[in-house]
Design a protein around this motif. Sequence first.
Motif, short mmCIF file in Angstrom:
data_model
loop_
_atom_site.label_atom_id
_atom_site.label_comp_id
_atom_site.label_asym_id
_atom_site.label_seq_id
_atom_site.Cartn_x
_atom_site.Cartn_y
_atom_site.Cartn_z
N LEU A 10 0.83 -1.20 0.00
CA LEU A 10 0.00 0.00 0.00
C LEU A 10 0.86 1.26 0.00
O LEU A 10 0.56 2.24 -0.70
CB LEU A 10 -0.94 -0.01 1.21
CG LEU A 10 -1.99 -1.13 1.24
CD1 LEU A 10 -2.79 -1.08 2.53
CD2 LEU A 10 -2.93 -1.02 0.04
N TRP A 11 1.93 1.25 0.79
CA TRP A 11 2.82 2.41 0.80
C TRP A 11 3.51 2.59 -0.55
O TRP A 11 3.75 3.70 -0.99
CB TRP A 11 3.87 2.25 1.91
CG TRP A 11 3.35 2.66 3.26
CD1 TRP A 11 3.08 1.86 4.33
CD2 TRP A 11 3.00 3.99 3.67
NE1 TRP A 11 2.60 2.58 5.37
CE2 TRP A 11 2.56 3.90 5.01
CE3 TRP A 11 3.05 5.23 3.05
CZ2 TRP A 11 2.14 5.02 5.73
CZ3 TRP A 11 2.63 6.35 3.78
CH2 TRP A 11 2.19 6.24 5.09
N MET A 12 3.83 1.48 -1.21
CA MET A 12 4.45 1.56 -2.53
C MET A 12 3.49 2.20 -3.54
O MET A 12 3.88 3.04 -4.36
CB MET A 12 4.86 0.17 -3.02
CG MET A 12 5.60 0.17 -4.36
SD MET A 12 6.08 -1.49 -4.87
CE MET A 12 7.19 -1.94 -3.52
N VAL A 13 2.20 1.81 -3.47
CA VAL A 13 1.20 2.42 -4.35
C VAL A 13 1.08 3.92 -4.08
O VAL A 13 1.04 4.73 -5.01
CB VAL A 13 -0.16 1.71 -4.16
CG1 VAL A 13 -1.27 2.47 -4.91
CG2 VAL A 13 -0.10 0.28 -4.65
N ALA A 14 1.03 4.29 -2.79
CA ALA A 14 0.90 5.71 -2.44
C ALA A 14 2.12 6.50 -2.93
O ALA A 14 1.98 7.61 -3.45
CB ALA A 14 0.74 5.85 -0.93
N GLU A 15 3.31 5.92 -2.76
CA GLU A 15 4.53 6.61 -3.18
C GLU A 15 4.56 6.81 -4.69
O GLU A 15 4.90 7.89 -5.19
CB GLU A 15 5.75 5.80 -2.73
CG GLU A 15 7.08 6.47 -3.06
CD GLU A 15 8.26 5.68 -2.55
OE1 GLU A 15 9.41 6.00 -2.95
OE2 GLU A 15 8.05 4.72 -1.78
N ASN A 16 4.17 5.77 -5.44
CA ASN A 16 4.15 5.89 -6.90
C ASN A 16 3.10 6.90 -7.36
O ASN A 16 3.29 7.62 -8.35
CB ASN A 16 3.89 4.53 -7.54
CG ASN A 16 5.08 3.60 -7.43
OD1 ASN A 16 6.21 4.05 -7.36
ND2 ASN A 16 4.83 2.29 -7.40
N TYR A 17 1.97 6.93 -6.66
CA TYR A 17 0.93 7.90 -7.01
C TYR A 17 1.43 9.32 -6.83
O TYR A 17 1.24 10.19 -7.69
CB TYR A 17 -0.32 7.65 -6.15
CG TYR A 17 -1.41 8.68 -6.38
CD1 TYR A 17 -2.33 8.51 -7.41
CD2 TYR A 17 -1.52 9.81 -5.58
CE1 TYR A 17 -3.34 9.43 -7.63
CE2 TYR A 17 -2.52 10.75 -5.80
CZ TYR A 17 -3.42 10.55 -6.83
OH TYR A 17 -4.40 11.49 -7.05
N ILE A 18 2.10 9.58 -5.69
CA ILE A 18 2.59 10.93 -5.42
C ILE A 18 3.65 11.32 -6.44
O ILE A 18 3.69 12.46 -6.91
CB ILE A 18 3.14 11.00 -3.98
CG1 ILE A 18 1.99 10.85 -2.97
CG2 ILE A 18 3.87 12.32 -3.76
CD1 ILE A 18 2.45 10.75 -1.54
N ARG A 19 4.50 10.37 -6.81
CA ARG A 19 5.55 10.68 -7.78
C ARG A 19 4.98 10.97 -9.17
O ARG A 19 5.45 11.87 -9.88
CB ARG A 19 6.53 9.52 -7.87
CG ARG A 19 7.47 9.42 -6.67
CD ARG A 19 8.43 8.24 -6.84
NE ARG A 19 9.40 8.16 -5.75
CZ ARG A 19 10.29 7.20 -5.62
NH1 ARG A 19 10.33 6.22 -6.53
NH2 ARG A 19 11.14 7.19 -4.61
N SER A 20 3.98 10.23 -9.58
CA SER A 20 3.44 10.38 -10.93
C SER A 20 2.37 11.44 -11.04
O SER A 20 2.29 12.16 -12.04
CB SER A 20 2.87 9.03 -11.41
OG SER A 20 1.83 8.60 -10.55
N ILE A 21 1.54 11.59 -10.02
CA ILE A 21 0.42 12.54 -10.07
C ILE A 21 0.71 13.79 -9.27
O ILE A 21 0.47 14.92 -9.73
CB ILE A 21 -0.88 11.88 -9.57
CG1 ILE A 21 -1.18 10.62 -10.37
CG2 ILE A 21 -2.04 12.86 -9.65
CD1 ILE A 21 -1.42 10.85 -11.85
#
Length: 337
Positions: A10-21
Amino acid sequence: MAEELSNEDLWMVAENYIRSIGLARHHIDSFNEFIDKDMQKIVDEVRNIEVTAEDKIVRIELGKVTVGMPRIVEPSGAVRNIYPMEARIRNFTYAAPIYLEVKELKDGRELRQEVSIGEMPIMVNSRYCALAGLDPAVRVKLGEDPYDPGGYFIVNGSERVIVGVEDLAPNRIILEEKKIGPYSFYIARVFSTTVGYRTRVEVRLKGQNNELKVYLPGVGQEVPFIIMLKALGMASDREIAERVSPFPEVQELLAPSFDAAQNVLSKEDAIMYIGNRVAYGQSDKVRLNKTQNVLDKILLPHVGLDESSRYAKALFLCEMAERVLAMKLGWRPPDDK
């Protein structure tokens, strides 16, 4: 069977979301949509204006609204474009002019022009920002931070952000039960929202007499539910009962509401009943006009804003009443707000 996601996933998904969006993207997208679509919708709601000047009627038709580039007016009167950093340093508001196309009809002549009607603060990094589309190297040359996520305004040199707040969902029926002394009150509430309008409409069932009433702003008293439906164009008691619910248990609970409206037999009687509460003591014409405004503009504006939408509003009120009565029967629980 799919494996459950771990906390690390879940933290990996959140981190990727913040980086991309990014954390500010929802602010920027919302601002872009407001400028691109919602501003024009607000203008279209008004569209035509009639003004009486020198005993003549001047008709003004509002057209396309546009927003220019951020700019400032120097003390010398010179007008030039501005970037966010200069607005911060010089304590300016980072804003752009709003232009509105206006067509004036006077004495049979038509005059069309584009006029400035005000200033719109511009969100940094939005589509209307002077930095939009610039490469990081160019931003650095302009003294701007190439990693600035934006999503905020600059007002008198200070950065300002719009803070999101939690609110009840618009245009959705919310059920609530209240206990006041020995009685229970059952309420169906909707925050009816459309461009330029937001009103709270409630269908209430009070425990003392089990009569349904409609509450809405602009009316001094609650309006009996049946009278409101007749004013909106539902003619017969049978039609009203069937529109509320096909179940006899629910229809039986409508009896006190029908009794309260037994002296109001026609649509015209219902409209004047409401008019006596929104414009008491005034002429029939004034009462009629104010009642029409209540029915078309204040009551459930998200369903429609003209007379052709009245029957659809009556159907929506029937749905609210059905949910209230079903809650009283224990068929529906109150909503968890």
